[in-house]
Design an enzyme around this catalytic site. Structure first.
Site, mmCIF file in Angstrom:
data_model
loop_
_atom_site.group_PDB
_atom_site.id
_atom_site.type_symbol
_atom_site.label_atom_id
_atom_site.label_comp_id
_atom_site.label_asym_id
_atom_site.label_seq_id
_atom_site.Cartn_x
_atom_site.Cartn_y
_atom_site.Cartn_z
ATOM 1 N N VAL A 68 46.559 3.662 161.695
ATOM 2 C CA VAL A 68 47.632 4.583 162.068
ATOM 3 C C VAL A 68 48.772 3.785 162.689
ATOM 4 C CG1 VAL A 68 48.296 6.587 163.437
ATOM 5 C CG2 VAL A 68 45.977 6.437 162.488
ATOM 6 N N THR A 70 52.443 4.112 160.790
ATOM 7 C CA THR A 70 53.690 4.652 160.240
ATOM 8 C C THR A 70 53.615 6.145 159.959
ATOM 9 O OG1 THR A 70 52.996 4.068 157.993
ATOM 10 C CG2 THR A 70 54.323 2.447 159.196
ATOM 11 N N ASP A 128 45.185 1.458 151.062
ATOM 12 C CA ASP A 128 46.382 1.703 151.864
ATOM 13 C C ASP A 128 46.661 3.208 151.933
ATOM 14 O OD1 ASP A 128 48.902 1.557 153.114
ATOM 15 O OD2 ASP A 128 49.343 -0.335 152.104
ATOM 16 N N ARG A 218 59.556 -5.439 119.817
ATOM 17 C CA ARG A 218 60.672 -5.118 118.913
ATOM 18 C C ARG A 218 60.462 -3.758 118.268
ATOM 19 N NH1 ARG A 218 59.313 -10.264 117.540
ATOM 20 N NH2 ARG A 218 58.551 -9.678 115.470
ATOM 21 N N TYR A 219 59.229 -3.473 117.882
ATOM 22 C CA TYR A 219 58.856 -2.169 117.328
ATOM 23 C C TYR A 219 57.339 -2.099 117.291
ATOM 24 C CZ TYR A 219 58.712 -5.062 113.056
ATOM 25 O OH TYR A 219 58.464 -6.044 112.147
ATOM 26 N N LYS A 280 42.764 -10.489 109.395
ATOM 27 C CA LYS A 280 43.921 -9.891 108.735
ATOM 28 C C LYS A 280 43.807 -8.379 108.878
ATOM 29 C CE LYS A 280 47.630 -10.816 106.218
ATOM 30 N NZ LYS A 280 47.470 -11.421 104.886
ATOM 31 N N HIS A 281 44.817 -7.765 109.428
ATOM 32 C CA HIS A 281 44.826 -6.315 109.643
ATOM 33 C C HIS A 281 43.584 -5.857 110.399
ATOM 34 C CE1 HIS A 281 48.362 -6.300 107.258
ATOM 35 N NE2 HIS A 281 47.762 -6.498 106.109
ATOM 36 N N ASN A 423 33.028 1.493 106.781
ATOM 37 C CA ASN A 423 31.687 0.952 106.553
ATOM 38 C C ASN A 423 31.771 -0.564 106.358
ATOM 39 O OD1 ASN A 423 29.987 3.314 106.557
ATOM 40 N ND2 ASN A 423 30.957 3.907 104.628
ATOM 41 N N ASP A 483 21.197 2.444 96.785
ATOM 42 C CA ASP A 483 22.173 1.856 95.861
ATOM 43 C C ASP A 483 22.926 0.675 96.482
ATOM 44 O OD1 ASP A 483 23.545 3.457 97.642
ATOM 45 O OD2 ASP A 483 24.658 4.587 96.121
ATOM 46 N N HIS A 529 35.290 2.267 114.201
ATOM 47 C CA HIS A 529 36.210 3.148 113.474
ATOM 48 C C HIS A 529 37.658 2.897 113.862
ATOM 49 C CE1 HIS A 529 32.829 6.289 112.667
ATOM 50 N NE2 HIS A 529 32.824 5.284 111.821
#
Length: 529
Positions: A68, A70, A128, A218-219, A280-281, A423, A483, A529
């Protein structure tokens, strides 16, 4: 309200004393009366500056170990009073409340205290109370009060005062008020997040997230999207904490892909030998181990040379000149590594468009954290995928068990599959990916794509047969039908690692046995995902 408000009286109370003395001197030189508390007042006095204690203004000493000091009308009235309101001015005169025109506060170092691993009680004591209360009061009354919460804003404050003859402009005060509220919000977010973890509240009723601007981009993903990069203060080694040695600024996509690359390569401890990941990506197009970094890079590059062009390269050991020379042979967007030697820096210095980042360490793939993803109207929060398996976690479900070399490749492939978009199918041969299928709607399509890529590379490299011949294959989730596994067997795979758990596991196991494959179940899925 006036556009420009003169600063005649300032209250300074800071934990971070960086730049304090210079600021105090600059304010005093401009005729500003200085009020202060505790250690801040002592530091200013030691520098020869005249300072009035807040305790003198309030008539109460600091008490309760500084909790205590302020929280008093003489302080908050001075911050909140509307200077153009007659009733407010009368109240100030009646109660001897002086106006406070400038508040400079930075808060108890709560975040640093938590980062250092302090115990619960120590963390609590570093929350604080008075500071945020004053900041919020000053920010609310920014029509009349200037509030500064960041050391980085000291010079701009003085510049604005000089531009306006010792006053500050309303435009600047509004900007500082927004910064102030963002700071108290971030502070409260840090406290609430820490407390939720400390009391074991896995799903607290409310969650708050905060960040600090690292870079205005930039974007975004596309040129018509605005974007920025924020750091969360966790100091996890990676793109957010790396040193950039050269090249133009990172783009939104660069940052996203570099993070994916470095998180993947961090799965491989430096002591286990050199490793390289090419992204990549946000998907791996090549990952490999090698006897040297150069060899690891070459083997990763040979998985999919077409996709590697313009990609992101991550290394698990400091970059050396020999490897840098090899990488410099094709266009690469970013290289990130724990370090780089002088030869590497010199070689890359000639590649002005290549960004080199060093991190001084790898990320801990087992360190817990939360991940966030926005959806319309909300966001999803989950634990970071830190799941790992070792040889003892695997269940052999086929008549044939994996050979030792197959087992090593299966575990290698499994680490990579964790970082491939579902997948996910990953073929590995001799500690290097030879085919990756990612992000397809059906698992059999991922299996076919990965095999086709391997066949294309075999033709490029002049091989007699694709490297899927004799490879192992990892699937991030179970094969729902036989498969996909049959397709892998036709591509030449001889061992499979997958989670298991399908209703048709028996059918898939039978197909593996019929093809002479070894197959192990992990009991753990790695959807991404």
């Amino acid at each position: 309200m006036t556009d420009q408000n003169p600063i005649r009286r300032a209250l300074l109370s800071v934990s971070d004393k960086t730049g304090l003395i210079d600021l105090g001197r600059a304010l005093a030189k401009r005729g500003v009366e200085l009020l202060s508390t505790g250690g801040t007042a002592t530091a200013l006095r030691d520098a020869g500056l005249a300072v009035r204690d807040v305790a003198e203004v309030t008539g109460f000493p600091e008490m309760m170990d500084g909790r205590v000091k302020t929280l008093h009308p003489a302080v908050h009235g001075g911050l909140l009073a509307l200077r153009d309101d007659a009733a407010h001015r009368t109240a100030m005169d009646e109660h001897g409340i002086g106006a406070i025109d400038l508040l400079v506060v930075n808060l108890y170092p709560f975040e640093d205290t938590v980062a250092k691993g302090a115990d619960y009680d120590t963390c609590i004591e570093n929350i604080d109370i008075g500071g945020p209360a004053m900041i919020r009061a000053a920010a609310k009354n920014h029509a009349f009060v200037t509030v500064v919460v960041d050391v980085a804003d000291y010079d701009a404050l003085l510049a604005d005062m000089d531009q306006h003859d010792g006053a500050t402009s309303l435009v600047y005060r509004r900007k500082l008020a927004q910064i102030a509220y963002a700071r108290t919000a971030a502070y409260d977010a840090a406290v609430s997040t820490w407390m939720a973890q400390a009391i074991g509240a896995d799903t607290p009723r409310r969650r708050a997230v905060a960040g600090t601007l690292a870079q205005k981009l930039r974007y975004g993903e596309n040129p018509h999207q605005r974007a920025a990069f924020y750091t969360d203060g966790s100091n996890r080694p990676g793109v957010a904490t790396a040193t950039q040695h050269q090249g133009k600024e990172l783009s939104y996509n660069n940052i996203n892909d570099t993070d994916a690359a470095f998180e993947l390569v961090s799965e491989f401890a430096p002591d286990d030998g050199p490793a390289c990941a090419i992204i990549k990506h946000a998907n791996p197009c090549g990952v490999a181990r090698g006897d040297t970094l150069k060899q690891a890079y070459q083997r990763a590059f040979d998985c999919d040379r077409t996709s590697a062009f313009g990609g992101i390269i991550a290394l698990n050991q400091p970059l050396d000149g020999e490897t840098a020379e090899e990488i410099a042979g094709i266009f690469t967007e970013v290289v990130i590594a724990p370090g780089a030697d002088a030869d590497a820096l010199r070689i890359f210095g000639e590649k002005k468009n290549l960004r080199l980042l060093t991190t001084a360490g790898l990320a801990d793939p087992r360190a817990g954290a939360l991940t966030w993803r926005q959806v319309s109207g909300g966001f999803l929060v989950q634990d970071k995928d830190t799941g790992h398996v070792g040889p003892g976690d695997l269940k052999v479900v086929t008549k044939r068990a994996p050979e030792p070399d197959e087992l090593a490749d299966l575990l290698f492939a499994w680490k990579i599959a964790k970082h491939v978009k579902s997948n996910a199918i990953v073929y590995v041969n001799g500690g290097a990916t030879v085919g990756v299928g990612a992000g397809q709607m059906s698992r059999v399509d991922s299996t076919r794509i990965a095999a086709r890529k391997a066949a294309d590379m075999a033709e490029t490299l002049g091989l007699d047969a694709p490297l899927t011949q004799g490879a192992v294959v990892a699937s991030d989730a179970f094969f729902p039908f036989a498969d996909g596994l049959i397709t892998a067997a036709e591509a030449g795979a001889r061992a499979v690692i997958q989670p298991g758990g399908s209703m048709r596991d028996d059918e898939v196991i039978a197909a593996a046995d019929a093809a002479g494959l070894a197959m192990v179940f992990t009991g753990m899925r790695h959807f991404r995902h």
